[in-house]
Design an enzyme around this catalytic site. Sequence first.
Site, PDB file in Angstrom:
ATOM      1  CG  ASP A 152      49.672 -37.246  99.497  1.00  0.00           C
ATOM      2  OD1 ASP A 152      49.272 -38.301 100.043  1.00  0.00           O
ATOM      3  OD2 ASP A 152      48.949 -36.532  98.772  1.00  0.00           O
ATOM      4  CG  ASP A 172      45.338 -37.522 101.774  1.00  0.00           C
ATOM      5  OD1 ASP A 172      46.537 -37.215 101.551  1.00  0.00           O
ATOM      6  OD2 ASP A 172      44.953 -37.983 102.868  1.00  0.00           O
ATOM      7  CG  ASP A 203      50.621 -40.978 102.954  1.00  0.00           C
ATOM      8  OD1 ASP A 203      51.778 -41.395 102.717  1.00  0.00           O
ATOM      9  OD2 ASP A 203      49.813 -40.647 102.052  1.00  0.00           O
ATOM     10  CG  ASP A 246      54.964 -35.663 119.622  1.00  0.00           C
ATOM     11  OD1 ASP A 246      54.855 -35.141 120.745  1.00  0.00           O
ATOM     12  OD2 ASP A 246      55.469 -35.099 118.639  1.00  0.00           O
ATOM     13  CG  ASP A 288      52.818 -31.802 123.277  1.00  0.00           C
ATOM     14  OD1 ASP A 288      53.426 -31.264 122.345  1.00  0.00           O
ATOM     15  OD2 ASP A 288      51.737 -31.362 123.732  1.00  0.00           O
ATOM     16  CD  GLU A 323      56.928 -28.820 123.541  1.00  0.00           C
ATOM     17  OE1 GLU A 323      56.954 -28.032 122.590  1.00  0.00           O
ATOM     18  OE2 GLU A 323      55.868 -29.355 123.956  1.00  0.00           O
ATOM     19  CG  HIS A 381      56.091 -29.293 114.990  1.00  0.00           C
ATOM     20  ND1 HIS A 381      57.007 -29.839 115.857  1.00  0.00           N
ATOM     21  CD2 HIS A 381      54.943 -29.171 115.694  1.00  0.00           C
ATOM     22  CE1 HIS A 381      56.442 -30.036 117.021  1.00  0.00           C
ATOM     23  NE2 HIS A 381      55.180 -29.642 116.962  1.00  0.00           N
ATOM     24  CG  ASP A 382      55.534 -26.217 117.909  1.00  0.00           C
ATOM     25  OD1 ASP A 382      54.545 -26.399 117.177  1.00  0.00           O
ATOM     26  OD2 ASP A 382      55.758 -26.894 118.930  1.00  0.00           O
TER      27      ASP A 382
END
Length: 545
Positions: free
Chosen positions: A21, A25, A29, A98, A200, A251, A315-316
């Site tokens: 970051d 925030d 990013d 993605d 995806d 995917e 990430h899953d």
Amino acid sequence: MKQKWWKEAVVYKVYWRSFYDTDGDGYGDINGVIQKLDYIKKLGVDVIWLNPVYKSPDKDNGYDISDYRAIMDKAGTMEDWERLLEEVHNRDMKLIMDLVVNHTSDQHNWFQESRSSEDNRKRDWYIWRDPKPDGGPPNNWRSYFTPSTWEYDEKTGQYYFHSFAIEQPDLNWRNPEVREAIFDMMKFWLDKGIDGFRMDVINLLAKIEGFPDAEKPEKINYLGNNPGIHQYLQEMNEKVLRHYDIMTVGEIPFVTPEDGLKYVGEDRGELDTLFHFQVADDMPEWDMVQFKDIQKKWFEGIFGKGWNSQFLNNHDHTRKVTRYGNDKAYREESAKLLATMVHTLPGTPYIFQGEEIGMTGVDFDSIKDYQDIAMKNKYREEVDKGRDPEEVLEELKPLSRDNSRTPVQWDASENAGFTDGEPWIAVNPNYKEINVEKALDEPHSIYYYYQKLIALRKENDVMIYGDYEDLSEGDERLYMYTRNLEEHSWLIVLNHSDENQELTLPNESINAELKISNYEDVPEKASNLQTTLRPHEARIYSYIK
Ligand code: NOJ
């Protein structure tokens, strides 16, 4: 076999909101990715896969897109993104984006129009059906994140279809206007110079005609691999993909090697490579025999005809050293062993951010600390059935997607050096022990082991194009396999257990040269075929046949 840059590459997945970051925030990013590009480059990777940065109400962490041609505020601006692409290219790396086109956000203009009336010109861009005579949903299908794939919309008295959250309506790919709009959008990004797409749930685009009830609604495999999917992908390839020098990785859940080849066969004109989920979805815990069986079937099914990918987390999916290895007494050895495996099995290897320092899963105390919509929805559904909330929480923790989504641990300072603000998800409390600064200071760290593995791939085609033979079928702890290319042979030996294991190396490997090992004192040559592998020990030998 055709040589291709994306077969030879190592891909690093950046989940930007948890990466770094720069504006305080609490979300990573695009500028944070730019600042850390030298760190990624130093590892030796070739390609960065950036998860969705497009405009989104962010119900599913960016996988619910409301404008495909704009950047989400949390991530930055289009200028930031353009600078990112330039900086990636300046470092001789590539950037893949993605592509999420099975569904949009319910806030996308297309859906806003579509839901406004039955005769709107975009009504048919999504999938609308009348209620059953009793007013219920059109069929009994479950979605990934909710008990039904159908959501009733008061305004027009019809249901719309969603494979994921209610806020993620599925596009109607039967409609040629939808396909053209998506192809146009893809060209928009490709013309900016990106190097490919991770697609995806791309095998979900085609739906079963007539939406018949499922016999086993809880087994949601009816959502994917349906008639029509290959026509859509061939059209996409013909109209868009084949005109660029890019890589595409689909995917593809619920897919066997036989069907996988239909997506990535070199003569098919569809995609380059895929993620199948026979490990990530079908093996909640490590099962060596099953894993070997999966590798063998994929090798036999697609070697020489199409291309596979290798990954053990993203990430899953919960961090690999926690889910499949030993993240306590043997965390370092185990992380290195799993890396050795991913980087030496046939296919392009993927690294998920933080994996290279051996980051682990989390165990938060309360459901409030978890952010993942899949987990939160499932928790609510089960608790609403009257189940004990504590028990449900414990059951959901091990596979929660948040295990992988906690911020990258950069150093031992507050919030692991990820942000000066309040992180959007708590930092794993072990950041003082496990962090990048420490890894870069220790010559034998997991990080440098990855660096060495990646360098080996650059120098040894056998690691990429070699065939594969398992010499340890049926063994629950040891994994020994070869890769062969012309006269070059590599022998990979792995002890995936907490105990010593005796092993006999094959005769032809006598005096083989040690290429890498995760223990420091292994002799440079295999001068004795009888050997003992210590807990989570991994070695790669090479010899000439
Ligand atoms: C797969 C993505 O990786 C996941 O994060 C997302 O929730 C679903 N597809 C829906 O887009």
